[in-house]
Design an enzyme around this catalytic site. Sequence first.
Site, PDB file in Angstrom:
ATOM      1  N   CYS A   1       0.927  -1.177  -0.054  1.00  0.00           N
ATOM      2  CA  CYS A   1      -0.130  -0.110   0.057  1.00  0.00           C
ATOM      3  C   CYS A   1       0.818   1.139  -0.059  1.00  0.00           C
ATOM      4  O   CYS A   1       1.757   1.234   0.597  1.00  0.00           O
ATOM      5  CB  CYS A   1      -0.875   0.160   1.279  1.00  0.00           C
ATOM      6  SG  CYS A   1      -2.072  -1.422   1.580  1.00  0.00           S
TER       7      CYS A   1
ATOM      8  N   ARG B   1       5.656  -0.426  -5.912  1.00  0.00           N
ATOM      9  CA  ARG B   1       5.328  -1.026  -4.707  1.00  0.00           C
ATOM     10  C   ARG B   1       4.408  -2.211  -4.718  1.00  0.00           C
ATOM     11  O   ARG B   1       4.503  -3.278  -4.001  1.00  0.00           O
ATOM     12  CB  ARG B   1       4.923  -0.186  -3.567  1.00  0.00           C
ATOM     13  CG  ARG B   1       5.972   0.709  -3.260  1.00  0.00           C
ATOM     14  CD  ARG B   1       5.224   1.843  -2.287  1.00  0.00           C
ATOM     15  NE  ARG B   1       5.483   1.274  -0.926  1.00  0.00           N
ATOM     16  CZ  ARG B   1       6.006   1.345   0.094  1.00  0.00           C
ATOM     17  NH1 ARG B   1       7.113   1.976  -0.152  1.00  0.00           N
ATOM     18  NH2 ARG B   1       6.005   1.171   1.122  1.00  0.00           N
TER      19      ARG B   1
ATOM     20  N   TRP C   1      -3.068  -2.648  -1.517  1.00  0.00           N
ATOM     21  CA  TRP C   1      -2.699  -4.258  -1.717  1.00  0.00           C
ATOM     22  C   TRP C   1      -3.499  -5.079  -0.629  1.00  0.00           C
ATOM     23  O   TRP C   1      -3.246  -4.834   0.643  1.00  0.00           O
ATOM     24  CB  TRP C   1      -1.331  -4.317  -1.262  1.00  0.00           C
ATOM     25  CG  TRP C   1      -0.534  -5.596  -1.703  1.00  0.00           C
ATOM     26  CD1 TRP C   1      -0.268  -5.768  -3.200  1.00  0.00           C
ATOM     27  CD2 TRP C   1      -0.381  -6.593  -1.207  1.00  0.00           C
ATOM     28  NE1 TRP C   1       0.218  -7.041  -3.271  1.00  0.00           N
ATOM     29  CE2 TRP C   1       0.343  -7.675  -1.801  1.00  0.00           C
ATOM     30  CE3 TRP C   1      -0.581  -7.139   0.324  1.00  0.00           C
ATOM     31  CZ2 TRP C   1       0.614  -8.828  -1.483  1.00  0.00           C
ATOM     32  CZ3 TRP C   1      -0.048  -8.352   0.717  1.00  0.00           C
ATOM     33  CH2 TRP C   1       0.477  -9.169  -0.157  1.00  0.00           C
TER      34      TRP C   1
ATOM     35  N   ASN D   1      -1.885   2.163   5.753  1.00  0.00           N
ATOM     36  CA  ASN D   1      -1.000   1.190   5.523  1.00  0.00           C
ATOM     37  C   ASN D   1      -1.087   0.379   6.835  1.00  0.00           C
ATOM     38  O   ASN D   1      -0.929   0.779   7.734  1.00  0.00           O
ATOM     39  CB  ASN D   1      -0.014   1.568   5.044  1.00  0.00           C
ATOM     40  CG  ASN D   1       0.108   2.354   3.747  1.00  0.00           C
ATOM     41  OD1 ASN D   1      -1.015   2.250   2.966  1.00  0.00           O
ATOM     42  ND2 ASN D   1       1.356   2.813   3.378  1.00  0.00           N
ATOM     43  N   GLY D   2      -0.961  -0.871   6.539  1.00  0.00           N
ATOM     44  CA  GLY D   2      -0.734  -1.822   7.846  1.00  0.00           C
ATOM     45  C   GLY D   2      -1.938  -2.531   7.893  1.00  0.00           C
ATOM     46  O   GLY D   2      -2.862  -2.669   7.268  1.00  0.00           O
TER      47      GLY D   2
ATOM     48  N   GLU E   1      18.519 -17.776  -5.524  1.00  0.00           N
ATOM     49  CA  GLU E   1      18.037 -16.314  -6.120  1.00  0.00           C
ATOM     50  C   GLU E   1      17.789 -16.343  -7.464  1.00  0.00           C
ATOM     51  O   GLU E   1      16.710 -15.617  -8.027  1.00  0.00           O
ATOM     52  CB  GLU E   1      19.454 -15.164  -5.918  1.00  0.00           C
ATOM     53  CG  GLU E   1      19.016 -13.897  -6.402  1.00  0.00           C
ATOM     54  CD  GLU E   1      17.862 -13.096  -5.937  1.00  0.00           C
ATOM     55  OE1 GLU E   1      17.081 -13.674  -4.793  1.00  0.00           O
ATOM     56  OE2 GLU E   1      17.450 -12.112  -6.414  1.00  0.00           O
TER      57      GLU E   1
ATOM     58  N   LYS F   1      13.826 -15.075  -8.886  1.00  0.00           N
ATOM     59  CA  LYS F   1      13.849 -14.296  -9.923  1.00  0.00           C
ATOM     60  C   LYS F   1      12.907 -15.013 -11.163  1.00  0.00           C
ATOM     61  O   LYS F   1      11.832 -14.138 -11.422  1.00  0.00           O
ATOM     62  CB  LYS F   1      14.916 -13.783 -10.748  1.00  0.00           C
ATOM     63  CG  LYS F   1      16.099 -12.891  -9.805  1.00  0.00           C
ATOM     64  CD  LYS F   1      15.419 -11.569 -10.000  1.00  0.00           C
ATOM     65  CE  LYS F   1      14.549 -11.219  -8.625  1.00  0.00           C
ATOM     66  NZ  LYS F   1      15.251 -11.293  -7.274  1.00  0.00           N
TER      67      LYS F   1
ATOM     68  N   GLU G   1       9.166 -15.377  -9.678  1.00  0.00           N
ATOM     69  CA  GLU G   1       8.419 -14.087  -9.241  1.00  0.00           C
ATOM     70  C   GLU G   1       8.121 -13.400 -10.908  1.00  0.00           C
ATOM     71  O   GLU G   1       6.820 -12.746 -10.682  1.00  0.00           O
ATOM     72  CB  GLU G   1       9.503 -13.027  -8.784  1.00  0.00           C
ATOM     73  CG  GLU G   1       9.804 -13.065  -7.365  1.00  0.00           C
ATOM     74  CD  GLU G   1      11.059 -11.884  -6.964  1.00  0.00           C
ATOM     75  OE1 GLU G   1      10.633 -11.396  -5.648  1.00  0.00           O
ATOM     76  OE2 GLU G   1      11.971 -11.983  -7.557  1.00  0.00           O
TER      77      GLU G   1
ATOM     78  N   HIS H   1      18.927 -36.952  -3.357  1.00  0.00           N
ATOM     79  CA  HIS H   1      18.128 -36.968  -2.473  1.00  0.00           C
ATOM     80  C   HIS H   1      16.550 -36.725  -2.544  1.00  0.00           C
ATOM     81  O   HIS H   1      15.805 -36.166  -1.849  1.00  0.00           O
ATOM     82  CB  HIS H   1      18.505 -36.358  -0.975  1.00  0.00           C
ATOM     83  CG  HIS H   1      19.812 -36.840  -0.725  1.00  0.00           C
ATOM     84  ND1 HIS H   1      19.969 -38.047  -0.145  1.00  0.00           N
ATOM     85  CD2 HIS H   1      21.113 -36.183  -0.883  1.00  0.00           C
ATOM     86  CE1 HIS H   1      21.251 -38.168  -0.017  1.00  0.00           C
ATOM     87  NE2 HIS H   1      22.148 -36.925  -0.335  1.00  0.00           N
TER      88      HIS H   1
ATOM     89  N   LYS I   1       6.622  -4.777  -3.658  1.00  0.00           N
ATOM     90  CA  LYS I   1       8.064  -4.222  -3.541  1.00  0.00           C
ATOM     91  C   LYS I   1       8.331  -4.200  -2.016  1.00  0.00           C
ATOM     92  O   LYS I   1       9.469  -4.697  -1.631  1.00  0.00           O
ATOM     93  CB  LYS I   1       8.328  -2.763  -4.115  1.00  0.00           C
ATOM     94  CG  LYS I   1       9.613  -2.525  -4.051  1.00  0.00           C
ATOM     95  CD  LYS I   1      10.491  -3.080  -5.087  1.00  0.00           C
ATOM     96  CE  LYS I   1      11.933  -2.852  -4.802  1.00  0.00           C
ATOM     97  NZ  LYS I   1      12.947  -3.961  -5.554  1.00  0.00           N
TER      98      LYS I   1
HETATM   99  C1  G6P Z   1       9.452  -8.337  -1.163  1.00  0.00           C
HETATM  100  C2  G6P Z   1      10.147  -7.886  -2.515  1.00  0.00           C
HETATM  101  C3  G6P Z   1      11.538  -8.869  -2.661  1.00  0.00           C
HETATM  102  C4  G6P Z   1      12.476  -8.377  -1.569  1.00  0.00           C
HETATM  103  C5  G6P Z   1      11.640  -8.621  -0.081  1.00  0.00           C
HETATM  104  C6  G6P Z   1      12.569  -8.309   0.925  1.00  0.00           C
HETATM  105  O1  G6P Z   1       9.151  -9.578  -1.352  1.00  0.00           O
HETATM  106  O2  G6P Z   1       9.453  -8.161  -3.691  1.00  0.00           O
HETATM  107  O3  G6P Z   1      11.983  -8.221  -3.837  1.00  0.00           O
HETATM  108  O4  G6P Z   1      13.488  -9.108  -1.619  1.00  0.00           O
HETATM  109  O5  G6P Z   1      10.353  -7.932  -0.063  1.00  0.00           O
HETATM  110  O6  G6P Z   1      12.433  -6.884   1.041  1.00  0.00           O
HETATM  111  P1  G6P Z   1      13.347  -6.024   1.553  1.00  0.00           P
HETATM  112  O7  G6P Z   1      13.140  -4.500   1.510  1.00  0.00           O
HETATM  113  O8  G6P Z   1      13.381  -6.363   3.198  1.00  0.00           O
HETATM  114  O9  G6P Z   1      14.644  -6.224   0.994  1.00  0.00           O
END
Ligand code: G6P
Length: 609
Positions: free
Chosen positions: A2, A27, A74, A99-100, A482, A486, A489, A505, A604
């Site tokens: 949000c 975001r 959101w 927000n929250g 990672e 990616k 995502e 395994h 984000k």
């Molecule tokens: C969300 C974002 C990710 C990020 C994660 C942690 O899931 O989409 O890209 O890695 O939060 O966020 P931070 O700001 O704590 O690195």
Amino acid sequence: MCGIVGAVAERNVVQILLEGLRRLEYRGYDSAGVALLNNGELSITRRVGKVKALSDALDDESSLGTTGIAHTRWATHGGVTEVNAHPHTSSERFALVHNGIIENHKALRDALSDKDYAFVSDTDTETIAHTIAEARKHCDTLLESVLQSVKSFHGAYGTVIIDKEDPNTMVVARSGSPLVIGLGIGENFIASDQMALLPVTRRFIFLEEGDVAEITRTTVKIIDASGEKVEREVVESSVEHDAGDKAGYRHYMLKEIYEQPAVIRNTLQGRVTPDGISDDVFGEGSDEVFAKVENIKIIACGTSYHAGMTAKYWLEAYAGVCCDVEIASEFRYRKSVVKPNSLIVTISQSGETADTLAALKLAKESGYMSSLAICNVDGSSLVRESSLSFMTRAGAEIGVASTKAFTTQLAGFLMLVLAIGKHKGMSDTLKSSILQSLAELPSKLEETLTLADDIDDLAEEFSDKHHSLFLGRGDQYPIAMEGALKLKEISYIHAEAYASGELKHGPLALIDAEMPVIVVAPNNELLEKLKSNVEEVRARGGIMYVFADKDAHFKSDETMRVLDVPHCSEAIAPIVYTIPLQLLSYYVALIKGTDVDQPRNLAKSVTVE
Ligand code: G6P
């Protein structure tokens, strides 16, 4: 997640609010709305979907307001509908954005329903609006009503309320969700992120936990958590005004991938000398802490967690310090043992991730000797709550899928290894080799980016696949993780990562021609082991894509496509091998036609649990 923007001015604020929302779009959100006060009238406009739909709805001359609040939502409580979108109203008089999450919203809802407040949405937010409206009946001002109401809220909030009967005032409250006041001349603003306000001001006041503030065109009055009136520092922002610009790239993510050599150069600049790491790069007093530290606990979420996983390999191998890494949402809810002379290290791009903040709070209460935040946002909650900090200089990262924040975090960790290693008997040879590797890093990344066209070709072969497996060993295992993150995502292809020694395994059972296997293979001491794993996949009819050092001597054939990654030293290999995996997920997502910068259901910055 949000976003909030608000303004109180003499001019029409509609475009300021809409531009603010656009700048927060990255975001992640699913609906948007605006409340405007104009000549004693309160108007609300909300739309499901993009800010564009909201701005189309407001796109006529009759949309006017000198005070207004706006929001991107959101969904947490209640589905994605116009009725659940913010702003929410009470008593046809108050409008509020939030927000929250208000955790005791059910109890509040029951109590307010008994007082004849009719709820129109399924949200927790509506309980805030009605609680304040109820308080306003016996308080003299909106500020007093908010101060009284916040006492009954359990959970997290960054909230802004306006009142039609007091049209030149916004009252805001912060607890667990960031808010920043933007100072103008004869007009003032509020937002959940300074990015939203950069077109109108560069002067900010970052509210602290528990602050409630009354904002008019010319005044800002802040009451802290203890009920005292306080003055907070005014900070001149150093964030670039046009950080939100794609600079000719098709997507922010691609721009951010290509920025990596430059932002890593920035992150190193002035901090690395031929002799090591400059004093106090990690904050005043960090050297004393590093001299004492025996154990490190790293806490983070998402991509930042993978940076922590990589750092564990480095800290133990290069600096000889014991290191554990844990996901923040797990750490915060379990009983753990604090080892002697332990440093807690949190990593976060945003510095506002709710679980990471809660984990840090818990750690501070549990006897860690000090806390260090590795973060990309100066002034963020994480930085302010930590004793020591290291700012990655990645610049604003807009793409939801993190790229340049990750690689700058890794560069920061290599510096941490040197800063701690200095006290732990790191040999001069090792130190010089890491320093030399860091110096070469930006140009190695530039070289690696030239693989883009080959990776673009290769991506075609993934477009009809539903599953994929990423393999790596040692410090490349977190890089495989990672890479898998990616791909899932942004392309929505199911991707899993395995330490390749674990293949037999379980995951070997999945191997067939429909499940591409992506392997990261630098030329290190684990190469021969990795080659055996590759043969295990080949023997089961798997199709592999290997990103390998030329000297690793992999050869392309009908079951394996090899892409040569520039030769680099072992210390920086995890950073270098990240690049092709980022590019692969980007080009696969392009072919699949997904929303690369704002993938579905993701945010984000995850500021709620
Ligand atoms: C969300 C974002 C990710 C990020 C994660 C942690 O899931 O989409 O890209 O890695 O939060 O966020 P931070 O700001 O704590 O690195």
